[in-house]
Write a protein that holds these residues in place. Structure first.
Motif, PDB file in Angstrom:
ATOM      1  N   VAL A  27       0.783  -1.100  -0.015  1.00  0.00           N
ATOM      2  CA  VAL A  27       0.088   0.000   0.102  1.00  0.00           C
ATOM      3  C   VAL A  27       0.891   1.114  -0.062  1.00  0.00           C
ATOM      4  O   VAL A  27       1.801   1.388   0.752  1.00  0.00           O
ATOM      5  CB  VAL A  27      -0.699   0.069   1.282  1.00  0.00           C
ATOM      6  N   LEU A  28       0.894   2.253  -0.777  1.00  0.00           N
ATOM      7  CA  LEU A  28       1.467   3.366  -1.003  1.00  0.00           C
ATOM      8  C   LEU A  28       0.418   4.504  -0.709  1.00  0.00           C
ATOM      9  O   LEU A  28      -0.629   4.704  -1.056  1.00  0.00           O
ATOM     10  CB  LEU A  28       2.147   3.540  -2.449  1.00  0.00           C
ATOM     11  N   LEU A  29       0.876   5.476   0.325  1.00  0.00           N
ATOM     12  CA  LEU A  29       0.294   6.437   0.587  1.00  0.00           C
ATOM     13  C   LEU A  29       0.763   7.961   0.402  1.00  0.00           C
ATOM     14  O   LEU A  29       1.894   8.207   0.712  1.00  0.00           O
ATOM     15  CB  LEU A  29      -0.076   6.408   2.473  1.00  0.00           C
ATOM     16  N   LEU A  30      -0.093   8.631  -0.117  1.00  0.00           N
ATOM     17  CA  LEU A  30       0.568   9.962  -0.628  1.00  0.00           C
ATOM     18  C   LEU A  30       0.054  11.104   0.059  1.00  0.00           C
ATOM     19  O   LEU A  30      -1.199  11.305   0.420  1.00  0.00           O
ATOM     20  CB  LEU A  30       0.031  10.363  -2.268  1.00  0.00           C
ATOM     21  N   VAL A  98      -3.351   5.105  -1.880  1.00  0.00           N
ATOM     22  CA  VAL A  98      -4.134   6.025  -1.073  1.00  0.00           C
ATOM     23  C   VAL A  98      -3.486   7.528  -0.970  1.00  0.00           C
ATOM     24  O   VAL A  98      -2.126   7.664  -1.212  1.00  0.00           O
ATOM     25  CB  VAL A  98      -3.924   5.410   0.577  1.00  0.00           C
ATOM     26  N   GLY A  99      -4.197   8.468  -1.041  1.00  0.00           N
ATOM     27  CA  GLY A  99      -3.806   9.832  -1.174  1.00  0.00           C
ATOM     28  C   GLY A  99      -4.861  10.825  -0.484  1.00  0.00           C
ATOM     29  O   GLY A  99      -5.951  10.698  -0.327  1.00  0.00           O
ATOM     30  N   HIS A 100      -4.374  11.748   0.291  1.00  0.00           N
ATOM     31  CA  HIS A 100      -4.997  12.837   0.658  1.00  0.00           C
ATOM     32  C   HIS A 100      -4.668  14.148   0.313  1.00  0.00           C
ATOM     33  O   HIS A 100      -3.301  14.293  -0.183  1.00  0.00           O
ATOM     34  CB  HIS A 100      -4.633  12.927   2.166  1.00  0.00           C
ATOM     35  N   VAL A 106      -3.139  13.152  -7.148  1.00  0.00           N
ATOM     36  CA  VAL A 106      -2.019  12.406  -7.759  1.00  0.00           C
ATOM     37  C   VAL A 106      -2.548  10.778  -7.953  1.00  0.00           C
ATOM     38  O   VAL A 106      -2.723  10.290  -9.077  1.00  0.00           O
ATOM     39  CB  VAL A 106      -0.699  12.401  -7.147  1.00  0.00           C
ATOM     40  N   ALA A 107      -3.412  10.321  -6.848  1.00  0.00           N
ATOM     41  CA  ALA A 107      -3.793   9.040  -6.932  1.00  0.00           C
ATOM     42  C   ALA A 107      -4.981   9.063  -8.003  1.00  0.00           C
ATOM     43  O   ALA A 107      -5.052   7.916  -8.675  1.00  0.00           O
ATOM     44  CB  ALA A 107      -4.427   8.865  -5.632  1.00  0.00           C
ATOM     45  N   ALA A 123      -9.159   7.910  -2.091  1.00  0.00           N
ATOM     46  CA  ALA A 123      -8.846   9.186  -1.863  1.00  0.00           C
ATOM     47  C   ALA A 123      -9.786   9.779  -0.801  1.00  0.00           C
ATOM     48  O   ALA A 123     -10.671   9.669  -0.524  1.00  0.00           O
ATOM     49  CB  ALA A 123      -9.684   9.779  -3.272  1.00  0.00           C
ATOM     50  N   VAL A 124      -8.968  10.606  -0.062  1.00  0.00           N
ATOM     51  CA  VAL A 124      -9.263  11.368   0.978  1.00  0.00           C
ATOM     52  C   VAL A 124      -9.479  12.865   0.870  1.00  0.00           C
ATOM     53  O   VAL A 124      -8.292  13.490   0.269  1.00  0.00           O
ATOM     54  CB  VAL A 124      -8.545  10.914   2.257  1.00  0.00           C
ATOM     55  N   SER A 125     -10.559  13.587   1.106  1.00  0.00           N
ATOM     56  CA  SER A 125     -10.778  15.049   0.839  1.00  0.00           C
ATOM     57  C   SER A 125     -10.979  15.450  -0.797  1.00  0.00           C
ATOM     58  O   SER A 125     -12.050  15.974  -0.806  1.00  0.00           O
ATOM     59  CB  SER A 125      -9.757  15.848   1.374  1.00  0.00           C
ATOM     60  N   THR A 126     -10.185  15.352  -1.302  1.00  0.00           N
ATOM     61  CA  THR A 126      -9.829  15.771  -2.802  1.00  0.00           C
ATOM     62  C   THR A 126     -10.863  14.773  -3.612  1.00  0.00           C
ATOM     63  O   THR A 126     -10.737  13.553  -3.755  1.00  0.00           O
ATOM     64  CB  THR A 126      -8.603  15.765  -3.393  1.00  0.00           C
TER      65      THR A 126
END
Length: 277
Positions: A27-30, A98-100, A106-107, A123-126
């Motif tokens: 899992v990659l988190l941005l 995963v991205g915020h 980007v995700a 995706a979190v928020s965006t």
């Protein structure tokens, strides 16, 4: 507990935090602006404890080893390329992404361009970029919420304004929702020579050239009702831009800073989403 990593890519060395067994599901988190991998510390730990191999990098401009000077070197194509380069360096063919905030943007673009590489998207928020673009044109509320982007594209003036008076404006962005020690860490990092300009270059690189389509990988989208940057119009429209399995989670009375204001709740929905696919 998280560990420190260096991820070597052709663009340079990305600093990262990681947890979990080396052979765990990757899992990659941005992270987003103006934060760092550290914003994901709780979720990285929770994913690692559940047997996943979770890695959160300091992205382009935030990692001192990948800090090009030209704004054009922070385009969406470059940022998506970084995701694939880091996954390659880690030996990951398919992974969960995963991205915020900016990391979520980007995700979304990575999922659109390279669906074969992703097992799931979170995706979190965006919201989906097309949903956001439509809302900015048709919804006065979203148009006003996004006005800061135009201001931040102005060179140098923004840096001075954010860092003046012991970085008061930068600190205020976190709305007193992020732990003070964490805010201090972000401020210190962005006070390094060239660091804040590099982070703002994400806004100054220009809009993506191509159009983004519907997302074809299982997607979780988390939106919080007190988000100052993203209103409900784009948040609710996002489901129309996902053709695969879709889950929408609304966090009541939570600000934009979801990973740090609601760490346990976010970790729980992430684990549920990953376990379902």
């Amino acid at each position: 507990m998280t560990e420190q990593l260096s991820i070597e890519t052709p663009a340079g060395s990305f600093d990262a935090i990681a947890a979990g067994p080396p052979d765990g599901r990757p899992v990659l988190l941005l992270h987003g602006f103006p934060e760092a991998a550290l914003s994901w510390e709780h979720q990285v730990g929770a994913l690692g404890a559940a047997g996943f191999r979770a890695v959160a990098p300091d992205q382009r401009g935030y990692s001192p080893g990948v800090r090009p000077e030209q704004a054009s070197e922070y385009s969406i194509d470059e940022l998506v390329g970084d995701v694939l380069a880091m996954a390659g360096a880690l030996g990951w063919h398919r992974f969960d992404l995963v991205g915020h905030d900016w990391g979520a943007a980007v995700a979304w673009w990575t999922a659109d361009a390279h669906p074969d590489r992703l097992r799931t998207l979170s995706a979190v928020s965006t919201p989906h970029p097309a949903a956001l673009a439509a809302a900015m044109k048709t919804d006065e509320d979203q148009h006003l919420r996004s006005a800061y982007m135009t201001e931040w594209r102005q060179t140098r003036v923004t840096e001075r304004r954010m860092l003046d008076n012991n970085a008061e404006a930068l600190r205020r962005m976190f709305e007193w929702k992020v732990p003070p020690s964490r805010v201090e860490e972000y401020v210190q990092r962005l006070s390094e020579p060239g660091a804040l300009t590099a982070a703002l270059n994400w806004y100054r690189a220009g809009r993506p050239g191509g159009k983004i389509g519907k997302i074809s990988v299982p997607t979780l989208y988390v939106w919080s009702t007190e988000d100052v940057a993203f209103g409900s119009t784009a948040a609710l429209d996002t489901e129309n831009w996902v053709s695969a399995a879709y889950r929408f989670e609304m966090f009541e009375d939570v600000s934009h800073w979801v990973p740090e204001e609601a760490p346990e709740a976010l970790a729980a929905v992430l684990l549920e989403h990953l376990s379902a696919h």
